[in-house]
Design a protein around this motif. Structure first.
Motif, PDB file in Angstrom:
ATOM      1  N   ALA A 121     -34.289   9.381   4.476  1.00  0.00           N
ATOM      2  CA  ALA A 121     -35.625   9.801   5.022  1.00  0.00           C
ATOM      3  C   ALA A 121     -35.719  10.563   6.575  1.00  0.00           C
ATOM      4  O   ALA A 121     -35.101   9.659   7.294  1.00  0.00           O
ATOM      5  CB  ALA A 121     -37.168   8.661   4.829  1.00  0.00           C
ATOM      6  N   GLU A 146     -33.634  14.805  -2.680  1.00  0.00           N
ATOM      7  CA  GLU A 146     -34.793  15.456  -2.102  1.00  0.00           C
ATOM      8  C   GLU A 146     -35.923  14.481  -2.222  1.00  0.00           C
ATOM      9  O   GLU A 146     -36.800  14.379  -1.396  1.00  0.00           O
ATOM     10  CB  GLU A 146     -34.964  16.527  -2.650  1.00  0.00           C
ATOM     11  CG  GLU A 146     -33.903  17.767  -2.249  1.00  0.00           C
ATOM     12  CD  GLU A 146     -34.033  19.088  -2.991  1.00  0.00           C
ATOM     13  OE1 GLU A 146     -34.925  19.004  -4.039  1.00  0.00           O
ATOM     14  OE2 GLU A 146     -33.384  20.054  -2.691  1.00  0.00           O
ATOM     15  N   ARG A 149     -36.907  12.452   0.896  1.00  0.00           N
ATOM     16  CA  ARG A 149     -37.598  12.973   2.074  1.00  0.00           C
ATOM     17  C   ARG A 149     -36.403  13.119   3.272  1.00  0.00           C
ATOM     18  O   ARG A 149     -36.947  13.004   4.360  1.00  0.00           O
ATOM     19  CB  ARG A 149     -38.859  12.521   2.286  1.00  0.00           C
ATOM     20  CG  ARG A 149     -39.953  12.627   1.233  1.00  0.00           C
ATOM     21  CD  ARG A 149     -41.155  12.141   1.467  1.00  0.00           C
ATOM     22  NE  ARG A 149     -42.007  12.148   0.521  1.00  0.00           N
ATOM     23  CZ  ARG A 149     -42.621  13.313   0.290  1.00  0.00           C
ATOM     24  NH1 ARG A 149     -42.434  14.210   0.776  1.00  0.00           N
ATOM     25  NH2 ARG A 149     -43.591  13.519  -0.616  1.00  0.00           N
ATOM     26  N   LYS A 151     -34.467  15.176   6.273  1.00  0.00           N
ATOM     27  CA  LYS A 151     -35.015  16.246   7.032  1.00  0.00           C
ATOM     28  C   LYS A 151     -34.074  17.629   6.684  1.00  0.00           C
ATOM     29  O   LYS A 151     -34.710  18.530   6.542  1.00  0.00           O
ATOM     30  CB  LYS A 151     -34.548  15.898   8.587  1.00  0.00           C
ATOM     31  CG  LYS A 151     -35.023  16.960   9.428  1.00  0.00           C
ATOM     32  CD  LYS A 151     -34.594  16.722  10.830  1.00  0.00           C
ATOM     33  CE  LYS A 151     -35.014  17.905  11.956  1.00  0.00           C
ATOM     34  NZ  LYS A 151     -34.605  17.442  13.280  1.00  0.00           N
TER      35      LYS A 151
END
Length: 213
Positions: A121, A146, A149, A151
């Motif tokens: 994340a 994905e 999450r 960056k």
């Protein structure tokens, strides 16, 4: 830019290079010599430095086929970092994908070691894979990653095969675009054999039959 190997490339004769004697008769040719792989990997490392320099990244190494490429790529990034005013702090995590039986990709994809990637994340992620065919496997993996999450996600693939409908998910960094031939060596296997080859080679028909399961 991508180094493209043409469809009519015959490869190098085997007796021009050294390779394990136990694979005599199992190979058609040396497709990409080890030294060429190393030079191309260094170029990819420079491209990654240009894009991601001064950013912490998490490297997701896709086992088993990607381990040699990942180790060499990370080593070259570290070497560039030591001799530059830019650096990339890295940590490496290993996952394993399994979708092949003999020389055919199956629809049944298993992702091992990726049960909890919550530490991704907000991180910059570099997925390192040895070979991309149709891109379906990579597309599935990307969707999975994905969900945690990160960056940023970038993909480095040593080889991309020219196969129908492979434009769905191409790596950001590609070593070589190759014809649709089954290649082994440099940690790429056929039923767990040939990982100990240093060069990337084309397996022969007799080699496929010998190690078929």
């Amino acid at each position: 830019r991508i180094s493209v190997i043409k469809d009519d490339w015959p490869g190098y004769e085997l007796d021009l290079f050294s390779y394990p004697a136990h694979y005599c008769g199992d190979l058609d040719c040396v497709f990409i010599p080890h030294g060429v792989i190393m030079d191309r990997t260094e170029r990819l490392a420079r491209n990654i430095m240009d894009d991601l320099g001064d950013h912490d990244i998490v490297v997701l190494c896709v086992l088993k086929g990607g381990y040699r490429f990942c180790v060499d790529l990370v080593d070259r990034i570290k070497s560039l970092s030591r001799n530059s005013d830019r650096s990339i702090p890295m940590r490496v995590h290993f996952i394993r994908l399994k979708s092949y039986l003999n020389d055919q990709s199956t629809e049944d994809l298993h992702i091992l070691g990726a049960e909890d990637l919550s530490f991704l994340a907000g991180k910059n992620v570099l997925i390192v894979e040895a070979i991309v065919g149709t891109g379906k496997t990579m597309e599935t993996l990307l969707k999975y990653v994905e969900a945690f999450r990160p960056k940023l996600i970038k993909v480095a693939g040593l080889l991309v095969k020219r196969v129908p409908h492979n434009a769905a998910c191409l790596p950001d960094y590609v070593g070589f675009e190759i014809p649709d031939r089954f290649v082994v060596g440099y940690a790429l296997d056929y039923n767990e054999y040939f990982r100990d080859l240093t060069h990337i080679c084309v397996i022969s028909k007799s080699g496929k039959m010998k190690y078929k399961i």
